[in-house]
Design a protein around this motif. Structure first.
Motif, PDB file in Angstrom:
ATOM      1  N   ASP A   1       1.106  -1.072   0.040  1.00  0.00           N
ATOM      2  CA  ASP A   1       0.348  -0.152   0.280  1.00  0.00           C
ATOM      3  C   ASP A   1       0.627   1.192   0.284  1.00  0.00           C
ATOM      4  O   ASP A   1       1.602   1.853   1.357  1.00  0.00           O
TER       5      ASP A   1
ATOM      6  N   ALA B   1      -6.892   6.546   2.650  1.00  0.00           N
ATOM      7  CA  ALA B   1      -5.249   6.281   3.366  1.00  0.00           C
ATOM      8  C   ALA B   1      -5.292   6.422   4.719  1.00  0.00           C
ATOM      9  O   ALA B   1      -4.957   5.686   5.543  1.00  0.00           O
TER      10      ALA B   1
ATOM     11  N   THR C   1       1.554  14.928  -0.932  1.00  0.00           N
ATOM     12  CA  THR C   1       1.494  13.716  -1.666  1.00  0.00           C
ATOM     13  C   THR C   1       0.848  13.971  -3.496  1.00  0.00           C
ATOM     14  O   THR C   1       1.356  12.755  -4.076  1.00  0.00           O
TER      15      THR C   1
ATOM     16  N   TYR D   1      -1.824  13.402  -3.935  1.00  0.00           N
ATOM     17  CA  TYR D   1      -3.343  12.387  -3.628  1.00  0.00           C
ATOM     18  C   TYR D   1      -4.534  13.790  -3.482  1.00  0.00           C
ATOM     19  O   TYR D   1      -4.655  14.641  -3.305  1.00  0.00           O
TER      20      TYR D   1
ATOM     21  N   THR E   1      -8.600   9.946  -1.559  1.00  0.00           N
ATOM     22  CA  THR E   1      -7.607   9.207  -1.634  1.00  0.00           C
ATOM     23  C   THR E   1      -6.654   9.332   0.426  1.00  0.00           C
ATOM     24  O   THR E   1      -6.416   8.314   0.216  1.00  0.00           O
TER      25      THR E   1
ATOM     26  N   THR F   1       0.365   4.120  -1.468  1.00  0.00           N
ATOM     27  CA  THR F   1      -0.740   5.210  -1.042  1.00  0.00           C
ATOM     28  C   THR F   1      -0.590   5.393   0.307  1.00  0.00           C
ATOM     29  O   THR F   1       0.107   6.688   1.174  1.00  0.00           O
TER      30      THR F   1
END
Length: 80
Positions: A24, A66, A56, A58, A62, A26
């Motif tokens: 993972d 996370a 990040t 993201y 997302t 992310t």
């Protein structure tokens, strides 16, 4: 910035796995973003969602997913 916390996040923290049993990455990137704002022992990291998104790249959803996976995996503890 805590070099100790970042080192832990990159080198020593357990790697969470996706449902497909892949690393993972992310969640790992979000963990590193949290570690960058933590004390040396990893505590008191309170960056905004915007800051985590900026670090990040993201999307908001997302990052939120996370963060939940990191909490469920026992790598972070929510205080609010």
């Amino acid at each position: 910035m805590s070099h100790e916390a970042v080192s832990w996040a990159l080198d020593d923290a357990p790697m969470l796995r996706t449902d497909a049993n892949k690393p993972d990455t992310t969640a790992r990137a979000v963990l590193v973003a949290l570690a960058q704002r933590a004390n040396a022992d990893g505590s008191n990291s309170f960056p905004s969602l915007f800051e985590i998104r900026w670090r990040t790249g993201y999307a908001r959803a997302t990052v939120q997913r996370a963060l939940r996976r990191l909490e469920v995996g026992g790598l972070i503890v929510s205080e609010g």
